[in-house]
Write an enzyme that holds these catalytic residues in place. Structure first.
Site, mmCIF file in Angstrom:
data_model
loop_
_atom_site.group_PDB
_atom_site.id
_atom_site.type_symbol
_atom_site.label_atom_id
_atom_site.label_comp_id
_atom_site.label_asym_id
_atom_site.label_seq_id
_atom_site.Cartn_x
_atom_site.Cartn_y
_atom_site.Cartn_z
ATOM 1 N N ASP A 57 0.877 -1.168 0.000
ATOM 2 C CA ASP A 57 0.000 0.000 0.000
ATOM 3 C C ASP A 57 0.915 1.218 0.000
ATOM 4 O OD1 ASP A 57 -1.650 2.149 0.555
ATOM 5 O OD2 ASP A 57 -2.810 1.107 2.086
ATOM 6 N N VAL A 58 0.915 1.962 -1.100
ATOM 7 C CA VAL A 58 1.869 3.064 -1.257
ATOM 8 C C VAL A 58 1.580 4.225 -0.324
ATOM 9 C CG1 VAL A 58 2.252 2.423 -3.669
ATOM 10 C CG2 VAL A 58 0.614 4.239 -3.123
ATOM 11 N N TYR A 158 -6.155 15.479 -9.740
ATOM 12 C CA TYR A 158 -5.404 14.473 -10.485
ATOM 13 C C TYR A 158 -4.356 15.106 -11.389
ATOM 14 C CZ TYR A 158 -4.452 10.749 -13.875
ATOM 15 O OH TYR A 158 -3.830 9.841 -14.700
ATOM 16 N N LYS A 162 -0.161 14.916 -11.201
ATOM 17 C CA LYS A 162 0.710 14.378 -12.240
ATOM 18 C C LYS A 162 1.757 15.397 -12.695
ATOM 19 C CE LYS A 162 -0.996 10.245 -12.420
ATOM 20 N NZ LYS A 162 -0.198 9.079 -11.983
ATOM 21 N N THR A 193 -9.599 1.590 -18.484
ATOM 22 C CA THR A 193 -9.415 1.147 -17.109
ATOM 23 C C THR A 193 -10.510 1.777 -16.264
ATOM 24 O OG1 THR A 193 -8.034 3.006 -16.361
ATOM 25 C CG2 THR A 193 -6.920 1.210 -17.518
#
Length: 238
Positions: A57-58, A158, A162, A193
């Site tokens: 789990d990052v 998001y 990034k 996805t």
């Protein structure tokens, strides 16, 4: 395990699973990183080859430390795990949404990369691939681009995460260059996805994007470092 080893985070589904599949086909012993042990085992069964599950789990320091303690040497790290909980513009996005997104997409990359650096340093040709997004390109966000013309200021958490990941890519690349590392970012394009509804509707093949990640993972020693590339190898503007 094969002499060459790779770790892909968030690899129990989507692009991550396809990256793990392709690396296994290239002869790597691949650790399939997954928060859920059961999903990780099922992905490994589907991938086959020298794939093995790794609970990771990052966003959990204890999980990261436990996973890092299982690897003596690592040749390739693919930071693929990412989330996109909101498509809203910044004025309609809560600070908690930003924090949650950055926790996985930015802070998780830092925590995982730093934890696995000792193992990567034991590789003769260490490679780090950060799965970013073309929507994180500030150039494409401020210049007319048919791919993102309809997004405006949407998906602010998001997209900004990034952009931050892209900056980290450059800084890690500069810091680790003298040790022989190659650190690059990938823009996989819109893929089918479950990351968000728009990506799912696009119908793009995740395996096609995975090929771009594997290309960066297999870079020769004279390959690029600190770059941002589309899935087909074309440079992406920052």
């Amino acid at each position: 395990m094969n002499d060459r080893t790779a770790l892909v985070t968030g690899a129990n589904k989507g692009i991550g699973k396809q990256i793990a599949r392709l690396l296994a086909a290239e002869g790597f012993g691949v650790y399939v990183g997954s928060r859920d042990a059961g999903r990780g085992r099922r992905a490994v069964e589907e991938i086959g080859g020298a794939a093995r599950p790794l609970v990771l789990d990052v966003t959990d320091p204890d999980s990261i430390a436990a996973a890092a303690g299982q690897l003596d040497r690592l040749d390739v790290l693919v930071n693929n795990a990412g989330i996109s909980p909101s498509l809203a513009p910044p004025a309609e996005t809560t600070a908690d949404d930003f924090r949650r997104t950055y926790e996985t997409n930015v802070f998780g990359v830092v925590a995982v990369t730093n934890a696995f650096l000792p193992a990567l340093r034991r590789s003769p040709h260490p490679r780090i691939v950060n799965v970013s997004s073309g929507t994180g390109s500030l150039t494409w966000s401020t210049t007319p681009n048919p791919q993102f013309a309809t997004t405006g200021g949407g998906a602010a958490a998001y997209r900004s995460s990034k952009a931050a990941l892209n900056a980290l890519t450059v800084l890690y690349a500069q810091t680790l260059a003298e040790e022989g590392f190659k650190v690059n970012a990938l823009a996989p394009g819109l893929r089918a996805t479950d990351l968000n509804s728009r990506a799912a509707a696009a119908g793009g093949d995740p395996a096609e994007a995975a090929q771009g990640a594997v290309r960066l993972a297999l870079l020769p020693d004279d390959g690029p470092n600190g770059g941002f590339f589309s899935w087909d190898g074309t440079p992406v503007p920052w």
